[in-house]
Design an enzyme around this catalytic site. Structure first.
Site, PDB file in Angstrom:
ATOM      1  N   ASP A  95       5.881  88.939  73.972  1.00  0.00           N
ATOM      2  CA  ASP A  95       6.527  89.977  73.572  1.00  0.00           C
ATOM      3  C   ASP A  95       6.245  90.550  72.323  1.00  0.00           C
ATOM      4  OD1 ASP A  95       9.232  90.044  75.332  1.00  0.00           O
ATOM      5  OD2 ASP A  95       9.254  87.985  74.989  1.00  0.00           O
ATOM      6  N   ARG A 103       6.459  88.280  67.871  1.00  0.00           N
ATOM      7  CA  ARG A 103       6.389  87.056  67.878  1.00  0.00           C
ATOM      8  C   ARG A 103       5.110  86.592  66.514  1.00  0.00           C
ATOM      9  NH1 ARG A 103      10.665  86.442  70.422  1.00  0.00           N
ATOM     10  NH2 ARG A 103      10.408  86.830  72.652  1.00  0.00           N
ATOM     11  N   ARG A 167      15.226  98.802  69.427  1.00  0.00           N
ATOM     12  CA  ARG A 167      14.157  98.259  70.628  1.00  0.00           C
ATOM     13  C   ARG A 167      13.938  99.421  71.614  1.00  0.00           C
ATOM     14  NH1 ARG A 167      15.929  92.786  73.164  1.00  0.00           N
ATOM     15  NH2 ARG A 167      13.964  92.965  74.178  1.00  0.00           N
ATOM     16  N   LYS A 197      10.787  97.289  81.077  1.00  0.00           N
ATOM     17  CA  LYS A 197      11.953  96.160  81.041  1.00  0.00           C
ATOM     18  C   LYS A 197      13.006  97.154  80.154  1.00  0.00           C
ATOM     19  CE  LYS A 197      10.733  93.736  76.825  1.00  0.00           C
ATOM     20  NZ  LYS A 197      10.601  92.689  76.187  1.00  0.00           N
ATOM     21  N   HIS A 198      14.264  96.763  80.518  1.00  0.00           N
ATOM     22  CA  HIS A 198      14.729  95.755  81.543  1.00  0.00           C
ATOM     23  C   HIS A 198      15.580  96.575  82.747  1.00  0.00           C
ATOM     24  CE1 HIS A 198      14.747  94.587  77.130  1.00  0.00           C
ATOM     25  NE2 HIS A 198      14.438  93.378  77.715  1.00  0.00           N
ATOM     26  N   HIS A 210      21.119  86.617  76.456  1.00  0.00           N
ATOM     27  CA  HIS A 210      20.600  85.539  76.179  1.00  0.00           C
ATOM     28  C   HIS A 210      21.615  84.620  76.031  1.00  0.00           C
ATOM     29  CE1 HIS A 210      17.343  87.987  74.895  1.00  0.00           C
ATOM     30  NE2 HIS A 210      16.398  86.926  75.017  1.00  0.00           N
ATOM     31  N   ASP A 279      13.647  88.413  84.122  1.00  0.00           N
ATOM     32  CA  ASP A 279      13.863  87.728  82.632  1.00  0.00           C
ATOM     33  C   ASP A 279      13.883  86.376  82.578  1.00  0.00           C
ATOM     34  OD1 ASP A 279      13.839  87.982  79.825  1.00  0.00           O
ATOM     35  OD2 ASP A 279      15.514  89.538  79.934  1.00  0.00           O
TER      36      ASP A 279
END
Length: 354
Positions: A95, A103, A167, A197-198, A210, A279
């Site tokens: 990601d 990351r 985002r 995405k998404h 999440h 996902d």
């Protein structure tokens, strides 16, 4: 003589069945993408992942922050993973959206990039392309060949997981399309695969999948526009499907488990020919279903690659659990062989060029 003929006939059937099952397992393995915990190429579990790839048990791995220590170690790790002798290239995904979703945050030696919202609100398309060329080149140099981006959700400042983390490129779907297209073009030049995405749109989701079940009651059909347009332009190799519940599209199932959303809309109406990725199936937004139930329902909905972020799971490992769940479901008639063949074809089509 008759007994001898029957004996040889049974032997031929046995070997034929074994060959068919081996072919089936090979196809199933391509449908599995897994996360793992270590960050060293010298870790014995890296060897195990390479073995899993060599034996056709996985088609891809995903990298999280825990897998990244230094730039040099990451290059060694991805080089080891890509050394697999598997027939088909292993997807090594990350990601890297820019901004807060990277990351590489708080890690030295890596370039850092602005968020999608900053790019969409402050930069023109030429500047955006230059930013994403640098991003793609960095990933390529690190041995990463897939990015779980761009986000083509529509910006809503009330969304805790999308808007408030900057985002999304814009609240205007046409601007989302334009900036996403520049992102994809830059990555195509570097030969790093991108993932829209998404699906079918996460921008108006106020909660976070999440952490909890997330229902999008204020869903706007304009959220489908970026997917439709980018697919029509043949700029989409992979699409990731969200765990959101969208009652306007399916009043019973989350998107990733919805045949209507994945197969009827994305694949049939939008004519998407690439591979659909779930996902992470371990996210809490899907509720209390077992991993086996999630995998079977997702594949029957039309998902081609099932993503599981943990290697160790339920006193076993997720690779074995997922492969066994799919194979057993096929053998029991719960998943058709045609669905597996279709997924395999789509995955190889999307991997083409790696």
């Amino acid at each position: 003589m008759k007994k001898i003929i029957l004996f040889f006939a049974s032997i031929c059937l046995l070997f034929g069945a074994s060959k068919d099952e081996a072919e089936l397992k090979k196809m199933i393995g391509q449908m599995v993408m897994v996360g793992f915990s270590h960050s060293s190429a010298n870790d014995s579990w890296t060897d195990q992942l390479v073995l899993d790839a060599n034996l056709g048990r996985i088609g891809g791995v995903m990298l999280l922050s825990r897998n990244i220590s230094t730039k040099n170690e990451l290059v060694k790790l991805t080089k080891k993973l890509s050394s697999s002798k598997a027939k088909h290239k292993l997807l090594i995904a990350i990601d890297e959206e820019g901004g807060k979703i990277s990351r590489f945050i708080n890690k030295d030696g890596f370039k850092h990039f602005p968020s999608a919202y900053e790019v969409g609100s402050k930069m023109n398309l030429k500047e955006a392309n230059a930013i994403y060329k640098d991003m793609a080149d960095q990933l390529k140099s690190l041995g990463i060949n897939m990015n779980f981006a761009p986000v083509v959700d529509v910006y809503n400042p009330n969304s805790s997981i999308i808007g408030q983390k900057d985002r999304a490129f814009s609240k205007n779907p046409d601007e989302v399309i334009a900036y996403s297209s520049e992102f994809i073009k830059a990555f195509d030049k570097a030969n790093v695969k991108t993932v829209l995405k998404h699906f079918p749109g996460h921008g108006n989701a106020i909660k976070d999948t999440h952490k909890e079940k997330t229902v999008v009651d204020n869903y706007d059909f304009e959220e489908l526009k970026p997917y439709f347009e980018l697919i029509k332009r043949d700029e989409a190799d992979f699409v990731m499907v969200a765990h959101v519940y969208v009652p306007k599209l399916d009043d019973k199932n989350p998107a990733v488990l919805s045949k209507h959303i994945v197969s009827d809309i994305l694949k049939d109406r939008f004519k998407f020919k690439g591979a659909v990725i779930s996902d992470d199936l371990l996210m809490k937004g899907l509720g209390e279903l077992s991993i086996e139930q999630k995998v079977i329902k997702a594949i029957n909905a039309g998902v081609d690659i099932v993503l599981v972020s943990e290697y160790f799971l339920n006193n076993s490992n997720s690779i074995k659990i997922v492969n066994d769940a799919i194979l057993n479901a096929v053998n029991k008639g719960k998943i058709s062989k045609e669905r597996i063949k279709d997924a395999y074809t789509r995955i190889l089509r999307s991997k083409k060029g790696l």
